[in-house]
Design an enzyme around this catalytic site. Structure first.
Site, PDB file in Angstrom:
ATOM      1  N   LYS A  94      -3.013  -9.365   0.478  1.00 46.53           N
ATOM      2  CA  LYS A  94      -2.242  -8.184   0.861  1.00 46.53           C
ATOM      3  C   LYS A  94      -2.424  -7.976   2.353  1.00 46.53           C
ATOM      4  O   LYS A  94      -3.481  -8.300   2.908  1.00 46.53           O
ATOM      5  CB  LYS A  94      -2.757  -6.947   0.109  1.00 46.53           C
ATOM      6  CG  LYS A  94      -1.748  -5.836   0.002  1.00 46.53           C
ATOM      7  CD  LYS A  94      -0.919  -5.957  -1.270  1.00 46.53           C
ATOM      8  CE  LYS A  94       0.121  -4.859  -1.348  1.00 46.53           C
ATOM      9  NZ  LYS A  94       0.784  -4.841  -2.654  1.00 46.53           N
TER      10      LYS A  94
ATOM     11  N   GLY B 201       6.853  10.182  -6.777  1.00 44.59           N
ATOM     12  CA  GLY B 201       7.363   9.263  -5.756  1.00 44.59           C
ATOM     13  C   GLY B 201       8.661   8.647  -6.189  1.00 44.59           C
ATOM     14  O   GLY B 201       8.714   7.930  -7.190  1.00 44.59           O
ATOM     15  N   VAL B 202       9.745   8.957  -5.466  1.00 45.32           N
ATOM     16  CA  VAL B 202      11.040   8.396  -5.856  1.00 45.32           C
ATOM     17  C   VAL B 202      11.577   7.496  -4.739  1.00 45.32           C
ATOM     18  O   VAL B 202      12.659   7.683  -4.220  1.00 45.32           O
ATOM     19  CB  VAL B 202      12.056   9.478  -6.284  1.00 45.32           C
ATOM     20  CG1 VAL B 202      11.673  10.014  -7.642  1.00 45.32           C
ATOM     21  CG2 VAL B 202      12.138  10.633  -5.285  1.00 45.32           C
ATOM     22  N   GLY B 203      10.767   6.509  -4.403  1.00 42.10           N
ATOM     23  CA  GLY B 203      11.170   5.506  -3.423  1.00 42.10           C
ATOM     24  C   GLY B 203      11.777   4.305  -4.131  1.00 42.10           C
ATOM     25  O   GLY B 203      12.545   4.445  -5.088  1.00 42.10           O
TER      26      GLY B 203
HETATM   27  N1  PHE Z   1       4.383  -4.929  -3.334  1.00 43.94           N
HETATM   28  C1  PHE Z   1       4.843  -5.081  -4.684  1.00 43.94           C
HETATM   29  C2  PHE Z   1       3.631  -5.206  -5.620  1.00 43.94           C
HETATM   30  O1  PHE Z   1       2.532  -4.899  -5.287  1.00 43.94           O
HETATM   31  C3  PHE Z   1       5.821  -6.233  -4.824  1.00 43.94           C
HETATM   32  C4  PHE Z   1       5.269  -7.554  -4.457  1.00 43.94           C
HETATM   33  C5  PHE Z   1       4.658  -8.326  -5.417  1.00 43.94           C
HETATM   34  C6  PHE Z   1       5.322  -8.023  -3.165  1.00 43.94           C
HETATM   35  C7  PHE Z   1       4.109  -9.532  -5.113  1.00 43.94           C
HETATM   36  C8  PHE Z   1       4.747  -9.243  -2.834  1.00 43.94           C
HETATM   37  C9  PHE Z   1       4.129  -9.975  -3.799  1.00 43.94           C
HETATM   38  O2  PHE Z   1       3.755  -5.578  -6.757  1.00 43.94           O
END
Ligand code: PHE
Length: 349
Positions: A80, A182-184
């Site tokens: 992440k 949250g309504v994103g």
């Molecule tokens: N950010 C979103 C999640 O946590 C979508 C996502 C998934 C983005 C996997 C990138 C990789 O699920």
């Protein structure tokens, strides 16, 4: 908060830190695991009062991504990124910052692949793709980004219904009261699906105007701010930031079921036990919100959107299995989910 201790006590592989002087932002990339092909997870962009909170977010979210990939049996590891801003960054300045972040990703030669998360959009993915190959939620064949949010919402919708069925014996949504926090990108499509099947949606959002607009669209009501935790409801669907289920909020909840798109909904692991003691069925976040990740992996393999919808339908069985095991052992579903993840990962090493 000590940065060095945060990183040292984290069980992941690697953490990258870059100070972006032009914007006074901190760029963190947390690579929890490169098991499988590489680490993959979205990039979150937000103003943090203290950049160390951004780092902590990156570390926790990356770990959660490892569990998410395992839960849906996709061969990626968890990663992440967090762009921790000290002030809002917009327009050309934002574009230039994104490009620098793209080059940071590229310098890792594929150990981390990105995608959207809170504060970043499909358009950002297109921008990042001009600097690096390691961008997901992007269809490289036609060079266009797509939005995983609707697939996350679809998975949550399916999972919310399986949780409701498990807890109450019926998944009929007519008259069922659902608080959507949250309504994103994920919360908005979820509200629409819920309302389409007759649920009464109680909309909560930091942005009042956005909440009112969504409530009007789906014929629901607005619950403002903190009052959300006391609102009379059957289901709570957290679809915004994390750590909202904690010692302070859990005693106030009136719902029977929690199922939402947010990552890291529990502040601490023991909050799962608190929910269990209160008789609230909690759908483990990284399982129920895996629909976006399913879509990402399938788009990478060239699948079409109909196949993806079918695959996300499997969320029902996956969660029902977890809920059954939890009931048999009289414990929170998070333990069954964690065992499932462990067994998938054990097969991989
Ligand atoms: N950010 C979103 C999640 O946590 C979508 C996502 C998934 C983005 C996997 C990138 C990789 O699920």
């Amino acid at each position: 908060m000590q940065w060095s201790e945060l990183i040292r006590s984290w069980p992941g592989e690697e953490v990258l830190v870059r100070y972006d002087r032009p914007t006074d932002a901190w760029m963190f990339i947390a690579i929890h695991s490169t098991l499988g092909k590489r680490s993959v997870g979205g990039v979150r962009m937000k103003v943090y009062p203290d950049p160390a909170e951004g780092l902590l977010d990156a570390l926790r979210l990356a770990e959660g991504m490892s569990s998410k990939w395992a839960a849906i049996e996709v061969q990626y590891g968890g990663g992440k990124a967090v762009l921790a801003l000290s002030r809002p960054v917009k327009g050309d300045e934002r574009t230039a910052m994104m490009r620098r972040f793209g080059r940071m990703i590229d310098s890792l030669n594929g150990r981390y692949g990105t995608g959207p998360d809170i504060g970043t959009t499909p358009d950002d993915m297109a921008l990042l793709a001009t600097e690096t190959r390691y961008v997901h939620c992007y269809d490289w064949k036609v060079r266009a980004p797509y939005d995983p949010g609707i697939y996350t919402a679809l998975g949550v919708f399916v999972g919310l219904k399986s949780a409701l069925r498990f807890a109450t014996g019926s998944d009929r949504l007519g008259g069922v009261r659902v608080v959507v926090m949250g309504v994103g990108d994920t919360g908005a499509p979820l509200c629409r699906s819920l309302a389409a099947e007759g649920a009464h949606v109680l909309v909560n959002d930091l942005d009042d105007a956005r909440a009112r607009k969504m409530a009007a669209e789906v014929g629901g009501d607005v619950v403002q701010g903190d009052a959300m935790y006391d609102a009379e409801c059957d289901v709570l669907a957290p679809c915004a930031i994390g750590a909202i289920l904690n010692e302070q909020t859990i005693p106030r909840l009136t719902c029977k079921v929690i199922a939402g798109a947010a990552n890291n909904q529990l502040r601490f692991p023991e909050d799962a036990d608190r929910l269990h003691q209160r008789g609230i069925l909690y759908a483990p976040d990284y399982v129920v919100n895996g629909g976006g990740a399913v879509s990402l992996a399938m788009v990478d393999e060239g699948a079409d959107f109909e196949d993806i919808r079918k695959e996300i339908g499997k969320m029902d069985d996956r969660l029902t299995k977890i809920f059954r095991e939890a009931r048999d052992k009289n414990e929170s579903p998070v333990y069954a989910a964690a065992r499932m993840v462990e067994s998938v990962l054990a097969r991989r090493t």
